[in-house]
Enzyme design. Structure first.
Site, PDB file in Angstrom:
ATOM      1  CB  SER A  92      -0.864   0.044   1.134  1.00  0.00           C
ATOM      2  OG  SER A  92      -0.049  -0.386   2.343  1.00  0.00           O
TER       3      SER A  92
ATOM      4  CB  SER B 101      16.702  -4.653   7.283  1.00  0.00           C
ATOM      5  OG  SER B 101      17.538  -3.682   7.739  1.00  0.00           O
TER       6      SER B 101
ATOM      7  CE1 TYR C 142      12.725  -3.816  10.453  1.00  0.00           C
ATOM      8  CE2 TYR C 142      15.114  -3.368  10.307  1.00  0.00           C
ATOM      9  CZ  TYR C 142      13.746  -3.417   9.686  1.00  0.00           C
ATOM     10  OH  TYR C 142      13.714  -3.115   8.320  1.00  0.00           O
TER      11      TYR C 142
HETATM   12  P1  NAP Z   1       6.454   1.428   5.192  1.00  0.00           P
HETATM   13  O1  NAP Z   1       6.660   2.852   4.188  1.00  0.00           O
HETATM   14  O2  NAP Z   1       6.432   1.433   6.665  1.00  0.00           O
HETATM   15  O3  NAP Z   1       5.408   0.463   4.812  1.00  0.00           O
HETATM   16  C1  NAP Z   1       5.331  -0.660   5.311  1.00  0.00           C
HETATM   17  C2  NAP Z   1       4.246  -1.433   4.631  1.00  0.00           C
HETATM   18  O4  NAP Z   1       4.057  -2.704   5.107  1.00  0.00           O
HETATM   19  C3  NAP Z   1       2.887  -0.859   4.341  1.00  0.00           C
HETATM   20  O5  NAP Z   1       2.145  -1.076   3.231  1.00  0.00           O
HETATM   21  C4  NAP Z   1       2.011  -1.722   5.247  1.00  0.00           C
HETATM   22  O6  NAP Z   1       0.668  -1.672   5.074  1.00  0.00           O
HETATM   23  C5  NAP Z   1       2.535  -3.130   5.528  1.00  0.00           C
HETATM   24  N1  NAP Z   1       2.408  -3.795   6.514  1.00  0.00           N
HETATM   25  C6  NAP Z   1       2.933  -3.672   7.815  1.00  0.00           C
HETATM   26  N2  NAP Z   1       2.380  -4.692   8.849  1.00  0.00           N
HETATM   27  C7  NAP Z   1       1.573  -5.326   8.096  1.00  0.00           C
HETATM   28  C8  NAP Z   1       0.855  -6.620   8.311  1.00  0.00           C
HETATM   29  N3  NAP Z   1       0.644  -7.363   9.524  1.00  0.00           N
HETATM   30  N4  NAP Z   1       0.084  -7.034   7.161  1.00  0.00           N
HETATM   31  C9  NAP Z   1       0.120  -6.638   5.958  1.00  0.00           C
HETATM   32  N5  NAP Z   1       0.763  -5.732   5.611  1.00  0.00           N
HETATM   33  C10 NAP Z   1       1.613  -4.849   6.673  1.00  0.00           C
HETATM   34  O7  NAP Z   1       7.959   0.574   5.138  1.00  0.00           O
HETATM   35  P2  NAP Z   1       8.940   0.446   4.054  1.00  0.00           P
HETATM   36  O8  NAP Z   1      10.171   1.317   4.221  1.00  0.00           O
HETATM   37  O9  NAP Z   1       8.433   0.624   2.690  1.00  0.00           O
HETATM   38  O10 NAP Z   1       9.531  -1.125   4.143  1.00  0.00           O
HETATM   39  C11 NAP Z   1       9.229  -2.224   3.383  1.00  0.00           C
HETATM   40  C12 NAP Z   1      10.111  -3.395   3.786  1.00  0.00           C
HETATM   41  O11 NAP Z   1      11.384  -3.294   3.620  1.00  0.00           O
HETATM   42  C13 NAP Z   1      10.009  -3.698   5.086  1.00  0.00           C
HETATM   43  O12 NAP Z   1      10.157  -5.166   5.388  1.00  0.00           O
HETATM   44  C14 NAP Z   1      11.135  -3.044   5.795  1.00  0.00           C
HETATM   45  O13 NAP Z   1      11.611  -3.697   6.987  1.00  0.00           O
HETATM   46  C15 NAP Z   1      12.085  -3.121   4.921  1.00  0.00           C
HETATM   47  N6  NAP Z   1      13.285  -2.224   4.982  1.00  0.00           N
HETATM   48  C16 NAP Z   1      13.046  -0.929   4.911  1.00  0.00           C
HETATM   49  C17 NAP Z   1      14.176  -0.057   4.824  1.00  0.00           C
HETATM   50  C18 NAP Z   1      14.166   1.432   5.017  1.00  0.00           C
HETATM   51  O14 NAP Z   1      14.934   2.182   5.083  1.00  0.00           O
HETATM   52  N7  NAP Z   1      12.866   1.994   4.796  1.00  0.00           N
HETATM   53  C19 NAP Z   1      15.433  -0.592   5.120  1.00  0.00           C
HETATM   54  C20 NAP Z   1      15.645  -1.977   5.199  1.00  0.00           C
HETATM   55  C21 NAP Z   1      14.311  -2.832   4.830  1.00  0.00           C
HETATM   56  P3  NAP Z   1      -0.473  -0.771   5.781  1.00  0.00           P
HETATM   57  O15 NAP Z   1      -0.217   0.513   5.609  1.00  0.00           O
HETATM   58  O16 NAP Z   1      -1.521  -1.228   4.776  1.00  0.00           O
HETATM   59  O17 NAP Z   1      -0.943  -1.398   6.981  1.00  0.00           O
END
Ligand code: NAP
Length: 244
Positions: free
Chosen positions: A10, A139, A152
């Site tokens: 989303s 990550s 995490y």
């Molecule tokens: P984000 O912007 O916070 O988005 C998180 C997404 O996960 C949202 O679409 C949310 O959906 C969904 N989500 C959370 N809990 C959920 C659940 N129980 N069931 C279904 N959907 C769920 O995060 P992001 O930065 O895009 O991160 C995406 C992935 O990359 C994650 O696994 C994160 O750990 C990893 N990551 C991110 C970074 C970074 O710097 N951003 C770095 C390393 C790894 P809703 O809003 O619909 O609830």
């Protein structure tokens, strides 16, 4: 037409991955939990812009029965999932001594149990077709550990273990399983960090910039493509050199 299911699509990285696969001509399943409007808008944009089917499906991926229901819906609509991108995740920063058992449980269930549930649900179709691709989003903190993010980092290290072991088990069925370990990517997940911390992270990154969701989406499209046909069980760091 191949189908991709992206969990947590989303917003942020997941949304960018969904768009990138639509650009490649995939039918796209956009999983969301809370952000219904964003997920449905994205499905509409994908349908209008790329003329491929796009379906937003609500499911809390930390709940096995909801995951089973989501796959039943998707299998009915599209036949099965050819590419599964396990992206949904949550993060928080706390001293280890302040972490509650509930913090621990929530982090494990959303970031790691979810991948077990989704892989388990996607595999019967992939095994029957003798082909399929699974991409798990870990990550860089799962590779090296982060202070104040032990929960995490542990979950994300688990994602790496799951990727390697599952890759070995399903390779003979023609299924590839890989992992992307992002560095610092500007999404809502970074919103709890103040400007100074974000700038410090940027300076610590050898390429001197922060990543974009598209950087991760491009890597996911590559790993799903035939250009990566000999790549399985690998952890691809997309981190500007932060972790080498
Ligand atoms: P984000 O912007 O916070 O988005 C998180 C997404 O996960 C949202 O679409 C949310 O959906 C969904 N989500 C959370 N809990 C959920 C659940 N129980 N069931 C279904 N959907 C769920 O995060 P992001 O930065 O895009 O991160 C995406 C992935 O990359 C994650 O696994 C994160 O750990 C990893 N990551 C991110 C970074 C970074 O710097 N951003 C770095 C390393 C790894 P809703 O809003 O619909 O609830």
């Amino acid at each position: 037409m191949k189908t991709v299911l992206v969990t947590g699509a989303s917003r942020g990285i997941g949304a960018s991955i969904a768009v990138a696969f639509a650009q490649q001509g995939y039918a796209v399943v956009i999983n969301y939990n809370n952000s219904k409007e964003k997920a449905e808008n994205l499905a509409k944009i994908i349908l209008d812009s790329y003329k491929v089917p796009a379906l937003a499906v609500k499911c809390d991926v930390s709940d096995y029965s909801q995951v089973q229901e989501m796959f039943n819906t998707v299998n009915d609509s599209f036949g099965g999932v050819d590419v599964l991108v396990n992206n949904a995740g949550i993060s928080s920063q706390k001293l280890f001594t302040d972490l509650s058992p509930q913090d621990w449980k929530d982090t494990m269930s959303t970031n790691l149990d979810s991948m077990f549930y989704c892989c388990k649900s996607a595999l019967p179709y992939m095994i029957s077709k003798k082909s399929g691709v699974i991409i798990n989003i870990s990550s860089m903190w799962g590779q090296v550990g982060a202070s104040c993010e032990v929960h995490y980092s542990t979950a994300k290290a688990g994602v790496i273990g799951l990727t390697k072991a599952l890759a070995k088990e399903v390779a003979s069925s023609g299924i590839r399983v890989n992992c992307i370990a992002p560095g610092v990517i500007m999404t809502d997940m970074m919103s709890s960090f103040d400007e100074q911390t974000v700038n410090e992270l940027k300076e610590e990154t050898p390429l001197q910039k922060l990543g974009t969701p598209k950087n991760i989406a491009d890597a996911a499209v590559f790993l799903a493509s035939s250009k990566a046909e000999f790549i399985t069980g690998q952890i691809l760091g997309v981190n500007g050199g932060f972790i080498i």
